[in-house]
Design a protein around this motif. Sequence first.
Motif, PDB file in Angstrom:
ATOM      1  N   THR A 154      10.251   5.036  -7.512  1.00  0.00           N
ATOM      2  CA  THR A 154      10.466   3.663  -8.036  1.00  0.00           C
ATOM      3  C   THR A 154       9.694   2.890  -7.653  1.00  0.00           C
ATOM      4  OG1 THR A 154      12.761   4.364  -7.483  1.00  0.00           O
ATOM      5  CG2 THR A 154      12.253   1.837  -7.377  1.00  0.00           C
ATOM      6  N   ASP A 155       9.039   1.990  -8.481  1.00  0.00           N
ATOM      7  CA  ASP A 155       7.999   1.308  -7.968  1.00  0.00           C
ATOM      8  C   ASP A 155       8.383  -0.172  -7.173  1.00  0.00           C
ATOM      9  OD1 ASP A 155       8.954  -0.961  -9.822  1.00  0.00           O
ATOM     10  OD2 ASP A 155       7.278  -0.378 -11.138  1.00  0.00           O
ATOM     11  N   HIS A 156       7.395  -1.179  -6.935  1.00  0.00           N
ATOM     12  CA  HIS A 156       7.634  -2.201  -5.740  1.00  0.00           C
ATOM     13  C   HIS A 156       8.501  -3.169  -6.622  1.00  0.00           C
ATOM     14  CE1 HIS A 156       4.097  -3.311  -7.729  1.00  0.00           C
ATOM     15  NE2 HIS A 156       4.353  -4.640  -7.505  1.00  0.00           N
ATOM     16  N   LEU A 157       8.674  -3.212  -8.108  1.00  0.00           N
ATOM     17  CA  LEU A 157       9.543  -4.037  -8.733  1.00  0.00           C
ATOM     18  C   LEU A 157      10.922  -3.506  -9.206  1.00  0.00           C
ATOM     19  CD1 LEU A 157       6.758  -5.508 -11.064  1.00  0.00           C
ATOM     20  CD2 LEU A 157       7.756  -6.484  -9.008  1.00  0.00           C
ATOM     21  N   GLY A 158      11.112  -2.123  -8.579  1.00  0.00           N
ATOM     22  CA  GLY A 158      12.387  -1.605  -8.973  1.00  0.00           C
ATOM     23  C   GLY A 158      12.466  -0.673  -9.938  1.00  0.00           C
ATOM     24  N   ARG A 159      11.498  -0.549 -10.631  1.00  0.00           N
ATOM     25  CA  ARG A 159      11.514   0.270 -12.084  1.00  0.00           C
ATOM     26  C   ARG A 159      11.358   1.647 -11.624  1.00  0.00           C
ATOM     27  NH1 ARG A 159       6.595  -3.448 -14.517  1.00  0.00           N
ATOM     28  NH2 ARG A 159       5.604  -2.587 -12.859  1.00  0.00           N
ATOM     29  N   SER A 160      12.001   2.622 -12.312  1.00  0.00           N
ATOM     30  CA  SER A 160      11.797   3.917 -12.274  1.00  0.00           C
ATOM     31  C   SER A 160      10.476   4.611 -12.975  1.00  0.00           C
ATOM     32  CB  SER A 160      13.040   4.773 -12.724  1.00  0.00           C
ATOM     33  OG  SER A 160      12.763   6.006 -12.823  1.00  0.00           O
ATOM     34  N   THR A 210       3.521   1.373   4.859  1.00  0.00           N
ATOM     35  CA  THR A 210       3.107   0.003   5.253  1.00  0.00           C
ATOM     36  C   THR A 210       3.220  -0.134   6.631  1.00  0.00           C
ATOM     37  OG1 THR A 210       5.588  -1.234   5.365  1.00  0.00           O
ATOM     38  CG2 THR A 210       4.155  -0.516   3.148  1.00  0.00           C
ATOM     39  N   TRP A 211       3.769   0.572   7.545  1.00  0.00           N
ATOM     40  CA  TRP A 211       3.788   0.397   9.184  1.00  0.00           C
ATOM     41  C   TRP A 211       2.457   0.840   9.627  1.00  0.00           C
ATOM     42  CZ3 TRP A 211       8.317  -1.188   7.560  1.00  0.00           C
ATOM     43  CH2 TRP A 211       8.923  -1.901   8.125  1.00  0.00           C
ATOM     44  N   CYS A 212       1.489   1.369   8.700  1.00  0.00           N
ATOM     45  CA  CYS A 212       0.454   2.070   9.199  1.00  0.00           C
ATOM     46  C   CYS A 212      -0.873   0.824   9.296  1.00  0.00           C
ATOM     47  CB  CYS A 212      -0.085   2.865   8.193  1.00  0.00           C
ATOM     48  SG  CYS A 212      -1.756   3.343   7.885  1.00  0.00           S
ATOM     49  N   PRO A 213      -1.183   0.665  10.524  1.00  0.00           N
ATOM     50  CA  PRO A 213      -2.237  -0.594  10.803  1.00  0.00           C
ATOM     51  C   PRO A 213      -3.563  -0.210  10.517  1.00  0.00           C
ATOM     52  CG  PRO A 213      -1.562   0.520  13.042  1.00  0.00           C
ATOM     53  CD  PRO A 213      -0.878   1.412  12.044  1.00  0.00           C
ATOM     54  N   ASP A 214      -4.040   1.033  10.361  1.00  0.00           N
ATOM     55  CA  ASP A 214      -5.446   1.178  10.398  1.00  0.00           C
ATOM     56  C   ASP A 214      -5.823   1.891   9.215  1.00  0.00           C
ATOM     57  OD1 ASP A 214      -8.164   1.204  11.639  1.00  0.00           O
ATOM     58  OD2 ASP A 214      -7.837   3.466  11.699  1.00  0.00           O
ATOM     59  N   ASP A 226      11.275  -3.615  -1.923  1.00  0.00           N
ATOM     60  CA  ASP A 226      11.035  -5.056  -1.391  1.00  0.00           C
ATOM     61  C   ASP A 226       9.651  -4.798  -0.335  1.00  0.00           C
ATOM     62  OD1 ASP A 226      12.835  -6.045  -3.145  1.00  0.00           O
ATOM     63  OD2 ASP A 226      14.184  -6.455  -1.816  1.00  0.00           O
ATOM     64  N   VAL A 227       9.823  -4.070   0.384  1.00  0.00           N
ATOM     65  CA  VAL A 227       8.851  -3.886   1.535  1.00  0.00           C
ATOM     66  C   VAL A 227       7.399  -3.646   0.971  1.00  0.00           C
ATOM     67  CG1 VAL A 227       8.061  -2.581   3.467  1.00  0.00           C
ATOM     68  CG2 VAL A 227      10.480  -3.264   3.339  1.00  0.00           C
ATOM     69  N   LEU A 228       7.509  -2.884  -0.112  1.00  0.00           N
ATOM     70  CA  LEU A 228       6.314  -2.535  -0.679  1.00  0.00           C
ATOM     71  C   LEU A 228       5.785  -3.666  -1.676  1.00  0.00           C
ATOM     72  CD1 LEU A 228       6.782   1.275  -1.921  1.00  0.00           C
ATOM     73  CD2 LEU A 228       5.215   0.692  -0.278  1.00  0.00           C
ATOM     74  N   ALA A 229       6.659  -4.269  -2.099  1.00  0.00           N
ATOM     75  CA  ALA A 229       6.097  -5.650  -2.906  1.00  0.00           C
ATOM     76  C   ALA A 229       5.610  -6.509  -2.036  1.00  0.00           C
ATOM     77  CB  ALA A 229       7.315  -6.157  -3.701  1.00  0.00           C
ATOM     78  N   ASP A 230       6.048  -6.866  -0.790  1.00  0.00           N
ATOM     79  CA  ASP A 230       5.477  -7.760   0.098  1.00  0.00           C
ATOM     80  C   ASP A 230       4.134  -6.959   0.576  1.00  0.00           C
ATOM     81  OD1 ASP A 230       5.816 -10.023   1.614  1.00  0.00           O
ATOM     82  OD2 ASP A 230       7.395  -9.192   2.795  1.00  0.00           O
ATOM     83  N   ILE A 241      -2.536  -2.671  -8.047  1.00  0.00           N
ATOM     84  CA  ILE A 241      -2.203  -1.704  -6.840  1.00  0.00           C
ATOM     85  C   ILE A 241      -0.521  -1.658  -7.189  1.00  0.00           C
ATOM     86  CG2 ILE A 241      -2.197  -0.581  -4.721  1.00  0.00           C
ATOM     87  CD1 ILE A 241      -4.896  -2.055  -4.356  1.00  0.00           C
ATOM     88  N   LEU A 242       0.171  -0.612  -7.487  1.00  0.00           N
ATOM     89  CA  LEU A 242       1.530  -0.455  -7.416  1.00  0.00           C
ATOM     90  C   LEU A 242       1.843   0.036  -6.118  1.00  0.00           C
ATOM     91  CD1 LEU A 242       2.098   1.349 -10.936  1.00  0.00           C
ATOM     92  CD2 LEU A 242       2.662  -0.958 -10.514  1.00  0.00           C
ATOM     93  N   GLY A 243       3.054  -0.147  -5.673  1.00  0.00           N
ATOM     94  CA  GLY A 243       3.777   0.546  -4.539  1.00  0.00           C
ATOM     95  C   GLY A 243       4.682   1.586  -5.293  1.00  0.00           C
ATOM     96  N   LEU A 244       4.850   2.923  -4.711  1.00  0.00           N
ATOM     97  CA  LEU A 244       6.062   3.613  -5.174  1.00  0.00           C
ATOM     98  C   LEU A 244       6.566   4.386  -4.055  1.00  0.00           C
ATOM     99  CD1 LEU A 244       3.863   5.693  -8.073  1.00  0.00           C
ATOM    100  CD2 LEU A 244       5.788   3.756  -8.416  1.00  0.00           C
TER     101      LEU A 244
END
Lengths: 180, 157
Positions: free
Chosen positions: A31-37, A55-59, A97-101, A110-113
């Motif tokens: 599922t992408d960051h906009l909720g699409r499959s 996304t919790w990865c700081p480095d 939602d977290v990925l979208a942010d 860049i897409l988040g999946l």
Amino acid sequence: MLGVGAYRTRKQPTRSDLLPVPIGEMTWTLTDHLGRSVRPADWAGRPVMVFFGFTWCPDVCPTTLSDISLWLEELGADADRMIVALISVDPERDTPDVLADYVSNFDQRILGLTGSADEVAQAAADFRATYRRVAKDAGDYTMDHTAGVFLFHPDGRFVSIIDFHEDRRFAVPKIRRTLS
Amino acid sequence: MKHFLLAAALILSAPAVMACETVTIGDLTIEHAWSKATIGAGRPGVFYVEITNAGSVDDALIGIATPAAGMPMLHETVVKDGIASMPHAMSIPVPADQNVQLSPGGYHGMLMGLTTALKEGASFPVTLSFEKAGEVTVNVDVLSLRAEGPDCADAVQ
Ligand SMILES: [Cu+2]
């Protein structure tokens, strides 16, 4: 004076038995960051660049996404047809939602999946990527994960991996080879 | 933490321009301290800095402390067989006559338990503890999540 710790040296190429399968033979659904499959068939005919992270990865993760953003800027409109995706190895925390942010901080292409734990495991298996949850204090955790950036030709063939922090002089020509 | 209120005030009133502060302690010069903005306070922050040891005696960075985070630690990003991990670093060597960088993809300070989200343009203090030179505090500039390093006039990019 000697510089220490500035950049890690690159590792050897990944062993051939561990190369990703062609996109067309992959079986994941995410599922992408906009909720699409999203399925591998949706990427048919497009060059593909994929990176595993969270996304919790700081480095490593923001550094790689900064690098990717710079590569895309250098490639300009030539890379507009390319699928560029961060696949989360931490779906428990990385909701769409977290990925979208998160991806809003980097190049807009860049897409988040993300997906369920099983869906992410299937995607990692198809790409021959690995990840592992590492417990820290007080119930907190971090993830070890494959750090390279995977490149695929528009016909779905795996082309190469850009290693972590690879110099832009080498990375951009590698990407360009997938765009033709 | 006794400096908490002062530090919180610093964070809130921080100017947008980068401090690019340089501090020294004994033979050590500490400069180009920077961090990346975080989305919220739940995610860990990061701390990068450059340390130059102009002396003839080896030293080591053995810890960091900051009012900005409840659990700051030293980490080293290691990429082995293509897999990235971030083990805890007990100490970071600062050998005589060498320049050591905590920088993306290598050694870094990991700021867990942030007291507040790190906002681009803000700054916060970090106290570095060295095995021999002792403690010194530097102001850390918070850059964007995309930043690859500070834009100081003399910064090594
Ligand atoms: Cu870390």
